[in-house]
Design a protein around this motif. Structure first.
Motif, mmCIF file in Angstrom:
data_model
loop_
_atom_site.group_PDB
_atom_site.id
_atom_site.type_symbol
_atom_site.label_atom_id
_atom_site.label_comp_id
_atom_site.label_asym_id
_atom_site.label_seq_id
_atom_site.Cartn_x
_atom_site.Cartn_y
_atom_site.Cartn_z
ATOM 1 N N GLN A 3 6.889 -1.799 42.189
ATOM 2 C CA GLN A 3 6.420 -2.489 42.950
ATOM 3 C C GLN A 3 6.487 -1.885 44.573
ATOM 4 N N ALA A 50 1.569 -11.153 40.827
ATOM 5 C CA ALA A 50 0.734 -10.244 39.285
ATOM 6 C C ALA A 50 2.165 -9.717 38.101
ATOM 7 N N SER A 92 0.968 -11.496 46.606
ATOM 8 C CA SER A 92 0.144 -10.678 45.471
ATOM 9 C C SER A 92 0.969 -10.548 44.414
ATOM 10 N N LEU A 93 1.838 -10.028 44.856
ATOM 11 C CA LEU A 93 2.519 -8.304 43.454
ATOM 12 C C LEU A 93 3.617 -9.932 42.558
ATOM 13 N N ASP A 113 -3.631 -9.255 41.719
ATOM 14 C CA ASP A 113 -3.190 -8.328 43.088
ATOM 15 C C ASP A 113 -4.436 -8.747 43.895
ATOM 16 N N ARG A 139 0.914 -8.747 51.244
ATOM 17 C CA ARG A 139 0.861 -8.428 49.755
ATOM 18 C C ARG A 139 2.690 -8.330 48.997
ATOM 19 N N ALA A 147 -1.538 0.638 43.289
ATOM 20 C CA ALA A 147 -0.771 0.111 41.901
ATOM 21 C C ALA A 147 -1.085 1.212 40.691
#
Length: 151
Positions: free
Chosen positions: A102, A67, A63-64, A42, A60, A129
């Motif tokens: 998330q 991940a 990136s989430l 992430d 973001r 997180a």
């Protein structure tokens, strides 16, 4: 107290050294290890993306997603026992739990990055997180990877 008593779903060692190591660790430690790899994914993806397009909230989301893919595969392989469900059904249950976790992580991140941690977005990411991890562990344990009940 043996590992089996701590983790009722412990698997015997496999031929894969990583799985063999995982079999001897309690489930919460395996989950934290997978989560650490997911968090590293992430942060790395987020940091790379904001270098190209400094839109923190949008980057973001990407990136989430990265991940989530990493943690699903690792949690399925190392953390939780097979649920007895088809992999597609298990993936959908995982996605549902992960979406809630998330969303929590993203909300905490957004509030912090838009208020007190605008200059330190990676710190806001870690705080988010951590909040999402609590929901994630319990949701995956009790729903996504819970054993399928016979009909």
């Amino acid at each position: 107290m043996s590992v089996e008593k701590l983790d009722m779903g412990a698997r015997p060692p496999a031929s894969d050294p990583l799985r063999a190591l995982a079999a001897y660790l309690p489930r919460p430690l395996r989950f934290l290890g997978v989560g650490a790899l997911g968090l590293a994914t992430d942060i790395c993806v987020f940091t790379i993306l904001i270098g190209y397009a400094p839109r923190l909230l949008l980057m973001r989301l990407f990136s989430l997603a990265a991940a989530m893919l990493v943690t699903w595969r690792l949690n399925r392989a190392l953390t939780f026992d097979r649920s007895g469900r088809h992999q597609g059904e298990e993936a959908m249950r995982y996605a549902a739990v992960t979406a809630v976790a998330q969303a929590t992580s993203y909300a905490v991140f957004a509030v912090l990055v838009l208020t007190v941690l605008g200059a330190l977005p990676q710190v806001a990411l870690v705080a988010g997180a951590a909040a999402g991890a609590i929901i994630s562990y319990n949701g995956h344990r009790l729903f996504a990877f819970a054993p399928k009940m016979p009909r």
